[in-house]
Design an enzyme around this catalytic site. Structure first.
Site, PDB file in Angstrom:
ATOM      1  N   ASP A 159      71.419  52.501  65.736  1.00  0.00           N
ATOM      2  CA  ASP A 159      70.134  51.822  65.750  1.00  0.00           C
ATOM      3  C   ASP A 159      69.532  51.962  67.149  1.00  0.00           C
ATOM      4  OD1 ASP A 159      71.694  50.118  67.228  1.00  0.00           O
ATOM      5  OD2 ASP A 159      71.036  48.292  66.265  1.00  0.00           O
ATOM      6  N   ASN A 187     113.910  75.919  59.206  1.00  0.00           N
ATOM      7  CA  ASN A 187     115.249  75.486  58.793  1.00  0.00           C
ATOM      8  C   ASN A 187     115.544  75.875  57.355  1.00  0.00           C
ATOM      9  OD1 ASN A 187     116.190  74.436  61.139  1.00  0.00           O
ATOM     10  ND2 ASN A 187     115.825  72.290  60.626  1.00  0.00           N
ATOM     11  N   ASN A 194     118.308  65.982  61.903  1.00  0.00           N
ATOM     12  CA  ASN A 194     116.951  65.520  61.645  1.00  0.00           C
ATOM     13  C   ASN A 194     116.669  64.207  62.384  1.00  0.00           C
ATOM     14  OD1 ASN A 194     114.597  66.355  60.158  1.00  0.00           O
ATOM     15  ND2 ASN A 194     114.837  64.507  58.926  1.00  0.00           N
ATOM     16  N   ASP A 247     113.998  63.736  65.322  1.00  0.00           N
ATOM     17  CA  ASP A 247     112.934  62.744  65.178  1.00  0.00           C
ATOM     18  C   ASP A 247     112.912  61.787  66.370  1.00  0.00           C
ATOM     19  OD1 ASP A 247     111.986  63.752  62.814  1.00  0.00           O
ATOM     20  OD2 ASP A 247     113.172  62.418  61.542  1.00  0.00           O
TER      21      ASP A 247
END
Length: 935
Positions: free
Chosen positions: A407, A746, A771, A775
């Protein structure tokens, strides 16, 4: 296999085959938006027609309809009406219950998939396993990821929503109403007055009542500073100016009258109607309440905002598309691994368990947590920059935003009136005109309107004129709407001579009717028709500059006259004009330039007039390509509107429905749209945008509709937020690229090994542990640095690009995995089932270190460690995982994880493999960047 996967995950046909049941098509999304926009437009048109009808109805008929009179309602009638109409309150967005909020924080494709995998792991590893073989490892790992991501998102959004709620003003407002004494009895007990009963009641008295208790038929008294408590028909008005910026975006207050003098088709332009949510700037009057609560114009807007279902934003659509790309990848590859191992090894149960471990390893289970943590980190950084984030997803939408609709009033401008120019009749700057205007504003009685306040800010005039010793007020001729001018008479003592000076200011045409001469310099001339034409030309130029023009005239009067009236406002000398404007903020120009440099196109959507809007745009160096008015938007179909929003960047005289429709049209064309506004009229557009941006001083309904609230109404603050949004997006994308490419590599390696090895290349527990450690190394990604070139343009989701990236970089790691197979098989003689632990240990270490290295290789297009360094938390986490991976085969835990110590001669080979992997990846990054760029 490689060609099949590439075509499956990248081609349009593959996407349709695999995903047609999982997400709505863009065409369907556009259809939903079109239906919503059409419904909103119908609601707006009905409200507009109703207000027009009420403004045109005779007062007798209107009083009869509402069972009221000029003396208002009796207490009994008000109570009856309150039972029928309900409280005078608008709908507000109901806060979510904590279970519903928790469910929304949990519900996304990956969390659901991970929950299913956790359940399957529990089934195979716990429930179906022998007591001695039971393992909760997979269940705990997967479940932890789901719980952490869900709770983190829930807590951050809950904190932000509480902060937003704290911004709302907790005040109790009242209104002054008339309560009648003895009105005619109701005909049927419903509060209506019988036909023919008198309109005037006897014994009316004033009473203060809470706004929530007002009902249709109440007569309210209005004075400066009052909020308009409901939609009202003006009964009488004296110099009644109302600020409607919250509804219409008009920077200047508008005058209200008891009669509608000009025909209009826009209810917000009605002179004899006042609307809930606006406020009285000056003057006084009385008004008849014709609608309350949800029945008001404001209430209908609020209802649309709170009841409408928010369309999926670009972030939600993007993350879902990416999620399904990765999920489809898992659903294809895991069964292939199971089949190959089942046929080559003969043990189908072991093959099933291995495939399940592959599925868990392939699934980027950290994605929900990484996304949530990254967004939460972004929200924390933005809070330090005066930005409250209500919905975490809005941070990424802010970074992806390529179109900002804003605006004008209070965003580009200062939301205050200033005296922009004071000129003589022909437009030349004149201090004398300013002095006359100052005397008029200074000596008039009563509350000053915004224009008078702007004049009186020139305090230097008071010092120059020496008012206290030189001037004395004699009389005043108050303003009224029929004359549209007001005068003061002052006695001026100058060089021992006293004389009276009548100073009049008002609307141009009314002033011209009272003037017979004009003054230029020290000379006076007759006001001929040609000079009138010159005057209109000069004032039209000022109007085209977006200025509101007030004319000033003077007349010398005999010092013996002590009383003055309207008749004395004749034979005036026109001396010039004062012109007003809501000036732009000093920060607006640089902010617009910064947004443009960041690849964001700004479009101005305002309810104010086009001349004022264009003037402001010129002041801030905003190039206006094309201007469309609300009446033109109303006549366009969706196809024509789509063209209009592409070619134009300024839209004026808009209603709330127009703003919403423009935002939806922009979104339907694939843009990520932000809308910034603070008024009632902005709420539907805030809701329709991908990211709604409001400010802490906005009306409550706008703050409820917004995703982000700025504690400072400035585009510069917004620019800072955009940069934070892009940093957040880039860090999320890093994780996706790392995980997708690493997981693909993988699986490719597992497929090759499974086809030729007489034993499993890696046990399920190895896959899960690898894994988990990988991670852990990525948990610091939300804190990582982002290369500057990635912050210079909007960021967008690209599922197809992610699929290409996955099949391009994934097999690179497979080449070195296969080299590790050969190393363990031929050099270290791990080529029989009795030596499989040595083989698996060698690949476990190489696989973990290469996966950890990919974090640094993929996080930047530059050369890692040299040209672009990761933030220290990411460096620490990856180094920690590398050390853990190297130490684990030699530790007491090695036997538990079925690993064994590696010969020292293995490690020089490992260094060579890893260095070769880094060099090849860096070279191929250059190939990728030249062909696809780097997002």
């Amino acid at each position: 296999m490689f060609t099949f996967l590439k075509s499956f995950f990248s081609s349009a046909a593959g996407r349709r085959r695999a995903g047609r049941h999982f997400r709505r098509s863009p065409m369907l999304e556009q259809g939903v938006d079109a239906v919503a926009a059409s419904a909103a437009s119908d609601t707006s048109r009905r409200a507009n027609r109703r207000m027009l009808d009420l403004s045109r109805m005779g007062l007798d008929a209107l009083f009869l309809l509402l069972g009221s009179g000029r003396g208002g309602l009796s207490e009994a009638q008000a109570q009856t009406a309150r039972e029928r109409h309900g409280a005078n309150e608008v709908d507000h967005e109901k806060p979510l219950s904590w279970p519903a909020h928790l469910w929304l924080s949990y519900r996304n494709p990956f969390n659901l998939l991970l929950t299913a995998l956790a359940a399957l792991s529990w089934l195979t590893d716990v429930w179906m396993a022998e007591p001695d073989d039971q393992s909760w490892t997979a269940v705990v790992i997967i479940g932890s990821m789901v719980v952490i991501s869900t709770v983190l998102r829930f807590a951050q959004e809950l904190r932000s929503n509480r902060a937003a709620e704290a911004l709302k003003a907790m005040v109790q407002n009242t209104a002054t109403v008339l309560r009648s004494g003895a009105m005619a009895p109701a005909a049927d007990g419903d509060g209506r007055r019988p036909y023919g009963a008198p309109l005037h009641a006897s014994g009316s008295h004033q009473r203060e009542v809470p706004l929530a208790e007002l009902v249709p038929g109440d007569v309210v008294l209005l004075s400066a500073g009052d909020m308009i408590p409901a939609d009202c028909r003006i009964l009488n008005a004296k110099d009644l100016f109302i600020a409607q910026a919250a509804l219409t975006g008009e920077s200047l207050p508008v005058e209200k009258h008891a009669v509608q003098r000009v025909e209009t088709g826009n209810s917000l332009e009605l002179e004899n109607m006042a609307f809930m949510g606006t406020n009285v700037v000056s003057g006084s009057g009385s008004a008849l309440v014709v609608a309350t609560g949800a029945g008001t114009y404001f209430g209908q807007l609020a209802g649309r905002v709170t009841q409408a279902t928010r369309a999926p934003t670009q972030f939600q659509q993007g993350i879902n598309r990416v999620s399904w790309v990765l999920i489809r990848f898992m659903l294809v590859m895991a069964p292939i691994v199971m089949l190959i191992n089942g046929f080559t090894k003969g043990d189908w149960l072991e093959a099933l368990l291995f495939a399940l471990a592959i599925a868990v390893g392939l699934t980027p289970e950290m994605l929900p947590m990484i996304v949530t943590a990254t967004l939460a980190k972004g929200a924390l950084r933005m809070s330090r920059r005066k930005v409250v984030v209500k919905r975490l997803d809005a941070i990424q939408n802010l970074g992806a935003m390529n179109v900002l609709c804003t605006d004008k009033t209070g965003t580009l401008t200062q939301d205050r009136i200033v005296l922009e120019r004071h000129t003589d009749v022909y437009g030349t700057s004149s201090d004398d005109v300013l002095a006359y205007a100052y005397l008029n504003s200074y000596y008039q009685t009563g509350l000053k309107n915004l224009l008078d306040v702007a004049v009186l800010q020139h305090a230097e005039v008071q010092r120059r004129l020496n008012l206290a010793s030189r001037y004395r007020k004699v009389d005043e001729i108050p303003f009224d709407f029929s004359r549209r001018r007001m005068s003061v008479v002052v006695n001026e003592t100058e060089n021992g001579r006293d004389h009276h000076e009548l100073i009049c200011k008002g609307a141009l045409e009314e002033m011209l009717s009272a003037c017979t001469r004009l003054r230029v310099g020290s000379e006076e001339h007759l006001l001929t028709d040609s000079r009138r034409a010159d005057i209109r030309r000069v004032t039209a130029e000022l109007n085209r500059d977006g200025l509101r023009v007030i004319a000033v005239g003077v007349k010398e009067m005999p010092p013996t006259q002590q009383a003055y009236g309207v008749a004395d406002e004749s034979d005036l000398v026109l001396v010039g004009y004062i012109a007003f404007l809501d000036p732009p903020k000093e920060s607006t120009g640089p902010a617009l330039a910064a947004l443009k440099a960041s690849g964001i196109e700004v479009k101005v959507l305002t309810g104010d007039v086009e001349l004022v809007t264009q003037k402001v745009c010129r002041e801030v160096d905003f190039e206006v390509r094309r201007v469309y008015l609300g009446t033109e938007i109303e006549a366009m179909d969706d196809a024509r509107l789509a063209e209009a929003v592409r070619e134009a960047n300024v839209f004026a005289r808009l209603t709330p429905a127009h703003k919403e429709r423009i935002v939806r049209s922009l979104r339907a064309q694939g843009n990520t749209v932000g809308f910034m506004g603070d008024g009632i009229n902005d709420a539907p557009a805030l809701r329709a945008a991908d990211v709604g941006i409001s400010v802490d001083s906005a009306v409550d309904i706008s703050k409820e509709a917004a995703d982000i609230i700025l504690l400072e109404k400035s585009l510069m603050v917004l620019e800072d937020g955009v940069i934070e949004g892009r940093k957040t997006f880039c860090n999320m994308l890093k994780y996706l690229k790392m995980t997708a490419s690493s997981n693909f590599g993988n699986v490719f390696s597992v497929l090759v090994a499974s086809a030729f090895l007489p034993f499993l290349p890696m046990l399920p527990i190895h896959l899960l542990l690898q894994n988990l450690m990988y991670d852990i190394s990525q948990t610091a990604i939300p804190f990582d640095n982002v290369d500057e070139e990635l912050l210079k343009k909007p960021q967008q989701w690209d599922p197809d690009g992610l699929g290409r990236f996955m099949v391009f970089f994934g097999p690179i790691s497979s080449l070195f995995d296969i080299a590790t197979y050969a190393l363990m098989w031929y050099v270290f003689q791990a080529n029989a089932p009795e030596h499989q632990t040595l083989f698996q240990s060698g690949w476990f270490v190489e696989g973990l270190l290469s996966q950890t290295l990919i974090v640094h290789m993929i996080r930047t297009r530059r050369i890692p460690f040299l040209q672009s360094r990761a933030a220290w938390p990411l460096m620490v986490m990856t180094m920690m995982v590398v050390v853990m991976g190297l130490v684990l085969p030699f530790s007491p835990l090695a036997e538990y994880f079925q690993l064994q110590a590696l010969p020292w001669s293995y490690f020089p080979w490992l260094v060579g493999i890893l260095l070769s992997y880094c060099v090849l990846t860096q070279l191929l990054k250059g190939v990728w960047v030249r062909r696809y760029g780097w997002q």
